[in-house]
Design an enzyme around this catalytic site. Structure first.
Site, PDB file in Angstrom:
ATOM      1  N   GLU A 113      26.135  56.777 109.132  1.00 19.08           N
ATOM      2  CA  GLU A 113      26.356  55.339 109.129  1.00 19.08           C
ATOM      3  C   GLU A 113      25.252  54.650 108.339  1.00 19.08           C
ATOM      4  OE1 GLU A 113      26.905  54.050 113.154  1.00 19.08           O
ATOM      5  OE2 GLU A 113      28.816  55.067 113.350  1.00 19.08           O
ATOM      6  N   HIS A 235      27.845  42.113 112.934  1.00 20.74           N
ATOM      7  CA  HIS A 235      28.536  43.265 112.370  1.00 20.74           C
ATOM      8  C   HIS A 235      29.231  42.795 111.098  1.00 20.74           C
ATOM      9  CE1 HIS A 235      31.045  46.774 111.867  1.00 20.74           C
ATOM     10  NE2 HIS A 235      30.385  47.371 112.835  1.00 20.74           N
ATOM     11  N   ARG A 281      22.949  46.912 108.310  1.00 17.29           N
ATOM     12  CA  ARG A 281      23.941  45.884 108.623  1.00 17.29           C
ATOM     13  C   ARG A 281      23.526  44.481 108.204  1.00 17.29           C
ATOM     14  NH1 ARG A 281      25.830  47.908 114.646  1.00 17.29           N
ATOM     15  NH2 ARG A 281      27.189  49.585 113.923  1.00 17.29           N
ATOM     16  N   HIS A 342      27.437  40.638 116.906  1.00 17.26           N
ATOM     17  CA  HIS A 342      27.739  41.983 117.394  1.00 17.26           C
ATOM     18  C   HIS A 342      26.737  42.506 118.422  1.00 17.26           C
ATOM     19  CE1 HIS A 342      29.399  45.996 117.312  1.00 17.26           C
ATOM     20  NE2 HIS A 342      28.285  46.531 116.868  1.00 17.26           N
ATOM     21  N   ARG A 377      18.762  46.458 114.527  1.00 12.76           N
ATOM     22  CA  ARG A 377      19.131  47.731 115.142  1.00 12.76           C
ATOM     23  C   ARG A 377      19.763  48.660 114.119  1.00 12.76           C
ATOM     24  NH1 ARG A 377      24.028  49.819 117.532  1.00 12.76           N
ATOM     25  NH2 ARG A 377      25.075  47.927 116.847  1.00 12.76           N
TER      26      ARG A 377
END
Length: 530
Positions: A113, A235, A281, A342, A377
């Site tokens: 990811e 997100h 992100r 998110h 994060r």
């Protein structure tokens, strides 16, 4: 009611604490709806852990630190990453059906990811959270030492200060039974906040309706410090469709080759970052936000249709099925997406044992600020954090000697009446979420933050008056907690005169030379150097 441990929240963090304790303690597991209704069930991606032979603990640590924008606590990060394999092994032993890969040396399929340098995300297709939650929920329901208290929303913690006793301790919690309408008093030798984040403070969010910042707000009202609340992760890819509510398109889709483009098929991420779609992100979310605002777009598109249809269906069965419900065949056409709130990276400050500022009060999962996430994060570190700190909290509780609880007074409703116009709650909820989206979103300015702060002050007064005069309801309690969480977010954002990680300010576009956490404490807001 009395329990040796009262756990508020039934997601992965709460269930992890409960199952590690249940052979030794009487546990009350409190959840405001039913066990599967929290954000953990919605987690699509997976759990980041060093499992492959070509991966290293140091690589995972460095990826986490890089994403965190200089604010990760390196000792905490190292501790969590080192516990990753054991945490995943525990889930496998519990029976979680992770996706297999016979050709892998681990026996499991690992995906990659955004922000990760290696494939290290173990998953159960694209519905990892549901697989984990379902497995652990069944065991919690079957354990004789765990009492499930569903349809109960926590109102406030019961502290020494409220009881007029010396010291700073937590003795339990008042909860509203939403089916009977009665408020119950629950005493506990130890109490755990595991209520998740505050995504519903924003108009657009990937979070379930339960994510109203309850634990963060209760912890703050009880006297705990909170930190880094300005770092709200948006997100990048939430499904954009008028009838699709809060459905995110997993980060793993970009990890498997999904490309972000505009309606005309033009790819734009390489112009923003050399990592393109695999950038962290915050970078991807700001890029999408910029494209939408510059071009006046309602959405952008995520395209994986160039991959074989069987590959797409195998790796993303949940997303494929859900999009088909809205007439979108992701094997043949791109998916319309927009950013959405998110994950709450900040929260109630907790140490490596998940202890807060109040004795006998713990915070785990998204409710807590442990130092792992810093300013942003890293993908799939959140479920890992739930597992590691859930176990740490349980082990610390088991080391304690329980004290006899004091007599707790019942909830006092003698001076309140039934609410006359509940439309006030719905109106204020809507107003809050809209101005937070407009003024405290992906890109911020001092003027926007000041406007939001002014409106929060007005809402706070209205809600205080309402709370003081009428019987509590779940809608009122959630609104009260959301407004408190919004206030903490804005105060933290105003404190940070720089751009870092998830907090981007047009007035302060550069990062300060010294990285500092924003800490809010009763009577003082301050920056604490890392």
């Amino acid at each position: 009611m009395h329990f040796e441990v009262a756990i508020i929240g039934s997601g992965l963090a709460g269930l992890t604490v409960a199952l590690h304790l249940a052979d030794h303690k009487r546990v009350g597991l409190i959840t405001k709806k039913t066990l599967p209704d929290g954000a953990s069930s919605w987690a699509q991606g997976g759990i980041a852990a060093v499992l492959a032979l070509d991966d290293t603990l140091e690589a995972h640590i460095q990826d986490t630190l890089a994403a965190g924008g200089g604010l990760c606590d390196e000792a905490v990060t190292r501790y969590v990453v080192e516990q990753g394999r054991a945490a995943v092994t525990w889930l496998i032993e519990k029976g979680v059906p992770f996706t297999r890969d016979a050709g892998s040396e681990t026996g499991y399929h690992l995906t990659r990811e955004g922000g990760h340098s290696k494939r290290r995300v173990i998953h159960a297709a694209d519905a990892t959270g549901r697989a984990v939650q379902t497995t652990l929920e069944a065991q919690a329901r079957a354990h004789p030492n765990i009492t499930l208290l569903e349809q109960r929303i926590a109102i406030d913690l019961i502290t020494s200060a409220k009881l007029g006793l010396p010291g700073q301790r937590c003795h339990g919690v008042y909860v509203l039974d939403t089916e009977s309408g009665h408020v119950q008093t629950i005493s506990a030798a130890n109490t755990v906040l595991a209520t998740g984040g505050a995504g519903k403070v924003y108009l657009y969010t990937t979070n379930p309706d339960t994510a109203t910042g309850d634990g963060i707000a209760m912890g703050w009202r009880a006297g705990c410090r909170v930190a880094n609340m300005e770092f709200v992760q948006f997100h990048p890819t939430c499904l954009y469709h008028p009838h699709a509510k809060s459905f995110l398109i997993s980060e793993a889709m970009r990890g498997e080759g999904g490309i972000l483009c505009t309606a005309d098929g033009k790819r734009f991420m390489p112009a923003y970052d050399e990592r393109a779609e695999l950038a962290p992100r915050d970078v991807v979310a700001r890029a999408i936000d910029d494209e939408m605002k510059r071009r006046g777009l309602d959405c952008v598109y995520l395209d994986i249709s160039y991959k074989p249809a069987d590959f797409v269906k195998e790796h993303f069965p949940t997303i494929h099925a859900r999009c088909l419900e809205f007439g979108i065949d992701i094997t043949r056409q791109p998916i319309p997406v927009v950013p959405a709130a998110h994950y709450t990276c900040g929260g109630v400050m907790a140490d490596k044992n998940a202890r807060t500022d109040l004795a006998n009060l713990y915070a785990v999962g998204e409710t807590a600020q442990t130092g792992l996430h810093g300013a942003n994060r890293l993908a799939s570190n959140s479920l890992l954090e739930c597992l590691v700190f859930g176990k740490a909290a349980a082990e610390d509780i088991l080391r304690q000697t329980d004290e006899a609880p004091p007599d707790l007074p019942p909830w006092d409703e003698s001076r309140v009446t039934d609410a006359d116009e509940e439309v006030v709650i719905a109106h204020n909820w809507d107003e809050l979420r809209r101005f937070m989206w407009d003024y405290v979103g992906i890109v911020r300015t001092d003027k926007r933050l000041a406007r939001a702060q002014h409106r929060i002050q007005l809402l706070n007064q209205e809600i205080h008056d309402y709370y003081s005069n009428f019987r509590v309801s779940s809608d009122l309690l959630e609104l009260r907690n959301l407004v408190q969480s919004a206030e903490l977010i804005v105060r933290s954002a105003l404190l940070r005169k720089e751009s870092r990680g998830l907090h981007y300010s047009r007035d302060h576009p550069e990062s300060a030379p010294i990285a500092s956490n924003s800490v809010l404490q009763r009577g003082i807001d301050y920056l604490l150097r890392v």
